[in-house]
Write a protein that holds these residues in place. Sequence first.
Motif, PDB file in Angstrom:
ATOM      1  N   LEU A  37      48.477  33.847  32.206  1.00 12.79           N
ATOM      2  CA  LEU A  37      46.937  33.173  33.138  1.00 12.79           C
ATOM      3  C   LEU A  37      45.787  33.868  32.561  1.00 12.79           C
ATOM      4  O   LEU A  37      44.768  33.806  32.898  1.00 12.79           O
ATOM      5  N   GLU A  38      46.208  35.480  33.392  1.00 14.58           N
ATOM      6  CA  GLU A  38      45.503  36.619  33.358  1.00 14.58           C
ATOM      7  C   GLU A  38      44.270  36.920  31.332  1.00 14.58           C
ATOM      8  O   GLU A  38      43.433  37.265  32.100  1.00 14.58           O
ATOM      9  N   ALA A  39      45.289  36.783  30.592  1.00 15.34           N
ATOM     10  CA  ALA A  39      44.840  36.918  29.528  1.00 15.34           C
ATOM     11  C   ALA A  39      43.823  35.935  28.838  1.00 15.34           C
ATOM     12  O   ALA A  39      42.893  36.001  28.425  1.00 15.34           O
ATOM     13  N   GLN A  40      44.229  34.939  29.544  1.00 14.66           N
ATOM     14  CA  GLN A  40      43.543  33.659  29.253  1.00 14.66           C
ATOM     15  C   GLN A  40      42.401  33.791  29.937  1.00 14.66           C
ATOM     16  O   GLN A  40      40.707  33.757  29.462  1.00 14.66           O
ATOM     17  N   LEU A  41      42.028  34.186  31.297  1.00 15.22           N
ATOM     18  CA  LEU A  41      41.219  34.891  32.041  1.00 15.22           C
ATOM     19  C   LEU A  41      39.834  35.441  31.494  1.00 15.22           C
ATOM     20  O   LEU A  41      38.699  34.765  30.801  1.00 15.22           O
ATOM     21  N   ARG A  69      42.032  36.793  42.144  1.00 14.72           N
ATOM     22  CA  ARG A  69      40.581  36.956  42.807  1.00 14.72           C
ATOM     23  C   ARG A  69      40.724  38.554  43.804  1.00 14.72           C
ATOM     24  O   ARG A  69      40.103  39.166  44.104  1.00 14.72           O
ATOM     25  N   ALA A  70      41.996  38.219  44.540  1.00  7.93           N
ATOM     26  CA  ALA A  70      41.946  39.729  45.511  1.00  7.93           C
ATOM     27  C   ALA A  70      41.879  40.600  44.866  1.00  7.93           C
ATOM     28  O   ALA A  70      41.511  41.831  44.718  1.00  7.93           O
ATOM     29  N   ALA A  71      42.563  40.978  43.307  1.00  8.87           N
ATOM     30  CA  ALA A  71      42.569  42.093  42.238  1.00  8.87           C
ATOM     31  C   ALA A  71      40.567  42.004  41.888  1.00  8.87           C
ATOM     32  O   ALA A  71      41.203  44.228  41.368  1.00  8.87           O
ATOM     33  N   GLY A  72      40.287  41.479  41.939  1.00 10.21           N
ATOM     34  CA  GLY A  72      39.069  41.424  41.186  1.00 10.21           C
ATOM     35  C   GLY A  72      38.695  40.806  39.656  1.00 10.21           C
ATOM     36  O   GLY A  72      38.305  42.065  39.046  1.00 10.21           O
ATOM     37  N   VAL A  73      40.295  40.312  39.182  1.00 13.20           N
ATOM     38  CA  VAL A  73      39.836  40.628  37.802  1.00 13.20           C
ATOM     39  C   VAL A  73      38.950  39.135  37.288  1.00 13.20           C
ATOM     40  O   VAL A  73      38.411  38.572  37.776  1.00 13.20           O
ATOM     41  N   PRO A  74      38.386  39.619  35.908  1.00 12.95           N
ATOM     42  CA  PRO A  74      37.316  39.387  35.571  1.00 12.95           C
ATOM     43  C   PRO A  74      37.496  37.792  34.952  1.00 12.95           C
ATOM     44  O   PRO A  74      38.851  37.403  34.258  1.00 12.95           O
ATOM     45  N   GLY A  75      36.928  36.969  35.785  1.00 12.34           N
ATOM     46  CA  GLY A  75      36.441  35.248  35.981  1.00 12.34           C
ATOM     47  C   GLY A  75      36.716  35.270  37.125  1.00 12.34           C
ATOM     48  O   GLY A  75      37.204  33.586  36.793  1.00 12.34           O
ATOM     49  N   ALA A  76      38.405  35.425  37.811  1.00  9.04           N
ATOM     50  CA  ALA A  76      38.953  34.662  38.813  1.00  9.04           C
ATOM     51  C   ALA A  76      38.347  34.001  40.252  1.00  9.04           C
ATOM     52  O   ALA A  76      37.993  32.944  40.413  1.00  9.04           O
ATOM     53  N   ALA A  77      37.102  35.195  39.859  1.00 10.18           N
ATOM     54  CA  ALA A  77      36.291  34.445  41.119  1.00 10.18           C
ATOM     55  C   ALA A  77      35.327  33.247  41.066  1.00 10.18           C
ATOM     56  O   ALA A  77      34.795  32.395  41.790  1.00 10.18           O
ATOM     57  N   SER A  78      35.126  32.755  39.603  1.00  8.66           N
ATOM     58  CA  SER A  78      34.739  32.048  39.229  1.00  8.66           C
ATOM     59  C   SER A  78      35.238  30.354  38.627  1.00  8.66           C
ATOM     60  O   SER A  78      34.597  30.059  38.296  1.00  8.66           O
ATOM     61  N   ALA A  79      36.118  30.536  38.512  1.00  8.08           N
ATOM     62  CA  ALA A  79      37.335  29.641  38.091  1.00  8.08           C
ATOM     63  C   ALA A  79      37.319  28.514  38.688  1.00  8.08           C
ATOM     64  O   ALA A  79      36.977  28.757  40.091  1.00  8.08           O
ATOM     65  N   ARG A  80      37.088  27.380  37.688  1.00  8.28           N
ATOM     66  CA  ARG A  80      37.334  26.230  38.041  1.00  8.28           C
ATOM     67  C   ARG A  80      39.191  25.720  38.168  1.00  8.28           C
ATOM     68  O   ARG A  80      39.376  25.771  37.629  1.00  8.28           O
ATOM     69  N   MET A  81      39.036  25.055  39.151  1.00 10.25           N
ATOM     70  CA  MET A  81      40.215  24.670  39.138  1.00 10.25           C
ATOM     71  C   MET A  81      40.281  22.309  38.987  1.00 10.25           C
ATOM     72  O   MET A  81      39.629  21.920  39.907  1.00 10.25           O
ATOM     73  N   HIS A  82      40.954  22.011  38.119  1.00  5.79           N
ATOM     74  CA  HIS A  82      40.842  20.770  38.262  1.00  5.79           C
ATOM     75  C   HIS A  82      42.192  19.819  37.855  1.00  5.79           C
ATOM     76  O   HIS A  82      43.227  20.742  37.970  1.00  5.79           O
TER      77      HIS A  82
END
Length: 138
Positions: A37-41, A69-82
């Motif tokens: 999932l991180e790779a997808q982000l 988000r806690a680890a600061g993975v790029p894109g995690a802070a702005s990821a949307r959930m559907h």
Amino acid sequence: AMAAEERPWPPPFILGCWQLSAGHHGPLDEAETGSALEAQLRHGACAFDCGDIYAGVEERLGRFLASARAAGVPGAASARMHTKLVPDLDRLGDYTPEDVEATLRRSARRLQLGPGEPLELVQLHWWDLAVGDYIAAL
């Protein structure tokens, strides 16, 4: 999370996650799933699509996103959930707006959404349009 107006709509890359349900293939390794999932982000996924009917997926995505988000993975802070709201077939005849609200609150809790953080998109799957009244239920 990033303000909604700072994120593209519609999201250009939505990752469907039904495959993460143990009901489809058995248990998954949490660390391996998180890495995928991180790779997808990192490759541009900005929305994750799941459903309350996909056993364990909302919880798995919630854990992943909170950790990312806690680890600061790029894109995690702005990821949307559907997600999808899928009432049980035997409940269609008496499904109410209160049931909808309770189901959405449960999904938000499973996804570990923070206060004021919305479910960006909820798809309603009504098994049989001849049973009950899906408009009244909303």
